[in-house]
Design a protein around this motif. Sequence first.
Motif, PDB file in Angstrom:
ATOM      1  N   UNK A 143     -31.431  69.789  44.580  1.00 28.92           N
ATOM      2  CA  UNK A 143     -30.526  68.757  45.092  1.00 28.92           C
ATOM      3  C   UNK A 143     -29.952  67.959  43.952  1.00 28.92           C
TER       4      UNK A 143
ATOM      5  N   UNK B 241     -27.614  61.808  43.849  1.00 24.19           N
ATOM      6  CA  UNK B 241     -26.636  61.336  44.827  1.00 24.19           C
ATOM      7  C   UNK B 241     -25.422  60.639  44.221  1.00 24.19           C
ATOM      8  N   UNK B 242     -25.535  60.197  42.995  1.00 25.09           N
ATOM      9  CA  UNK B 242     -24.348  59.595  42.384  1.00 25.09           C
ATOM     10  C   UNK B 242     -24.310  59.914  40.901  1.00 25.09           C
TER      11      UNK B 242
ATOM     12  N   UNK C 215     -25.207  51.661  38.440  1.00 24.25           N
ATOM     13  CA  UNK C 215     -24.727  51.518  39.813  1.00 24.25           C
ATOM     14  C   UNK C 215     -23.465  50.655  39.851  1.00 24.25           C
TER      15      UNK C 215
ATOM     16  N   UNK D  15     -22.300  48.521  42.700  1.00 23.19           N
ATOM     17  CA  UNK D  15     -21.812  49.368  43.790  1.00 23.19           C
ATOM     18  C   UNK D  15     -22.538  49.140  45.097  1.00 23.19           C
ATOM     19  N   UNK D  16     -21.833  49.394  46.196  1.00 23.12           N
ATOM     20  CA  UNK D  16     -22.437  49.278  47.527  1.00 23.12           C
ATOM     21  C   UNK D  16     -22.469  50.601  48.272  1.00 23.12           C
ATOM     22  N   UNK D  17     -21.640  51.532  47.874  1.00 22.55           N
ATOM     23  CA  UNK D  17     -21.576  52.787  48.634  1.00 22.55           C
ATOM     24  C   UNK D  17     -21.298  53.962  47.698  1.00 22.55           C
ATOM     25  N   UNK D  18     -21.895  55.093  48.033  1.00 20.85           N
ATOM     26  CA  UNK D  18     -21.663  56.322  47.271  1.00 20.85           C
ATOM     27  C   UNK D  18     -20.752  57.219  48.106  1.00 20.85           C
TER      28      UNK D  18
ATOM     29  N   UNK E  48     -19.564  55.866  42.886  1.00 18.41           N
ATOM     30  CA  UNK E  48     -20.066  54.584  43.389  1.00 18.41           C
ATOM     31  C   UNK E  48     -18.906  53.590  43.492  1.00 18.41           C
TER      32      UNK E  48
ATOM     33  N   UNK F  26     -18.019  46.906  47.467  1.00 17.64           N
ATOM     34  CA  UNK F  26     -17.447  46.620  48.786  1.00 17.64           C
ATOM     35  C   UNK F  26     -15.972  46.228  48.679  1.00 17.64           C
TER      36      UNK F  26
ATOM     37  N   UNK G  19     -18.744  59.324  56.885  1.00 14.68           N
ATOM     38  CA  UNK G  19     -19.548  58.234  56.325  1.00 14.68           C
ATOM     39  C   UNK G  19     -18.682  57.013  56.025  1.00 14.68           C
TER      40      UNK G  19
ATOM     41  N   UNK H  86     -24.807  65.618  54.078  1.00 15.18           N
ATOM     42  CA  UNK H  86     -25.914  64.799  53.630  1.00 15.18           C
ATOM     43  C   UNK H  86     -26.482  65.303  52.299  1.00 15.18           C
TER      44      UNK H  86
END
Lengths: 522, 116
Positions: free
Chosen positions: A17, A20-21, A26, A36-39, A44, A47, A312, A354
């Motif tokens: 895997x 994720x970023x 971040x 960052x708030x979201x990937x 990243x 908001x 997402x 995912x």
Amino acid sequence: MSACENPNVDQDALMTRRQKFDGKTKICVKCKENTGNIVIRYAVYCKSCFFPLIQTRFRKSLEPSINVIPDGSRRKGLKAAGSLVIAFSGGTSSTAMLDLVAKTYFAQRTGDTEERRGGKEHPRNLDRGVWKGKPVVCFVEVCGAFDDQRDRTDEIKAVVGSYPGTPFEFIPLRLEDAFNPLWWKQVTGDLSTSALSLGLDMRNEDLQLNQSTSEPSPLVALRRYLASLPTQTALYNAIHILTRVLLLHTAASRKASHLILGTSLTSLSVNLISGIAQGAGFSVAEEAKEEWKSQRGASVRVVRPLREVGMKECAIWDWWCGLHIVGRSRKFIQGGGRSAIGALTRDFIFGLESDFPATVSTVARTCAKLTPKEGSDGICVLCERPAQHGVQAWKSRISIRSYDQASSSITGNTRPPHLTETEIANLTLTSQDVSALTPSLTPRLCYACHTTLTSRSSRGTVHSGQSPGNIPIPTWVHAALQPTVGNEDSSDDDEDAEITQSTKLSQMEMKAQIVDFLLDEQ
Amino acid sequence: MSTISLKIEFGGGLELLFANQRSHRIDIPCRVSTDNDTTVKELNEKEAKAVDVSYLVHHMRDHMLKERAELFMENGTVRPGILVLINDTDWELEGEGEYQLKNGDEVVFISTLHGG
């Protein structure tokens, strides 16, 4: 461990895997200041950068198709030929889409001071007047297709009415309207009595059209139509088609130039893969972008402005904007359709999103490059999308269309497990027995729709053993059949159409066919 | 046993699985079993860990979920299609299930399964 090891050789070799970023911090990749708030696909964002990012992607997908002739994404000259119809299901992405449309094109001015700022050419004021007339939000209630499902029309109406200044007109539809001549009269015109009395014989693949004396209510007709479908996949696909065509005809009746659907990148990938799996590969391009023409010549451009935005991002947009998700019919999402191709594909794509988010956009981008090899043979009367040329001839070459030995097999052990004795008996009826004088729907369908109506499965049969003989058909199918049925003089095209028939030849007959090419044995 | 207090919220229709209540306040132990067993009464310190999101998900399944666990969990974590925000930040930035929860944290679960 390498990501490329062979899992067949080494049981422990799994694709590793990816993190994720990207990057070691971040910090937002856009402003490079905030945490960052979201990937989003390994990148990243904070908001405050998230909202303009989504709005830009939304505009980038929608605006090049607003003008009749595409004019890049220049905002200055945006002028649609007609009004806007927004398809709204109450789900995650259509809620985000409605909000984006409201904020981008129909936001209420905060005060008189702002009203005066800038001339009519000022970028702030350019978004006004892109569409003609008041935009329409159209909702199709599908609860009629299932038992014990609540009607969500009032909830949807409340959501649509909650926007300041009520910029949207709300048009509620019901799935059963597809079988309602009164609805058809409202959106298009009257149907002739002879066309209205046609019913579908689903006992064999010819799908003969019979005269029917019964006139069931729209809801009963919808239920009978759905109950006659052979598989769970067909049931959910049929609901999809009915919803889509209801929206298209409503848009045409409102003289809309654009119908926008809240299909996110994730849903688009699901629709593409599941469509191809169900035989709709020919209309892969239409799944992403479509120019639909009504039977009266009205043209509606179907656009999916969220096709670059994943589910997402839509869900996060809804949450951060405090939007209420009414949700789609629970049974439609999670219910009996779990073994349907659509639900299986959805589970697959959601899992993919995912674990390996970028692959979902790869699906959509790859499908966007596909073009059909052969030309279109007109429009399918059921889904109203282009139909492939020579579908039935091709189908007869690639599949077993009759079960010749059925009569002897019924009593033996070789009967296919997914067919009942009655179904086999019906399948063995030769077309000459029943079809010579009755019109057939089959030549007017695309491959996917014909498969939806006729393809049986060993699993997931909705009503096993039911072979109904007089099934109601949607009003637009009635309308499309109107000129040919009951008016034999007008069927020139049908007379010219290529007619193919498959006959099993004996060895002697086959040898006779190629005798000129055989070498002497001596 | 010391506990921490958390605020749990649901979005996108996920509240339907949790008695149709969108916001919950819960107390969970600071130290929990490493195998996320939520029924352990006396904890062996050798098999204990600080409470994390992974345990929280198991706790929610065992003590808060009213129906159909398969729509919430899969393979020991939340089902694909359910997003998690920890203090308004994507849990992917916080280490997903390994994020160690603190007193007063707000955890949001959003379903995207309601689709288009």
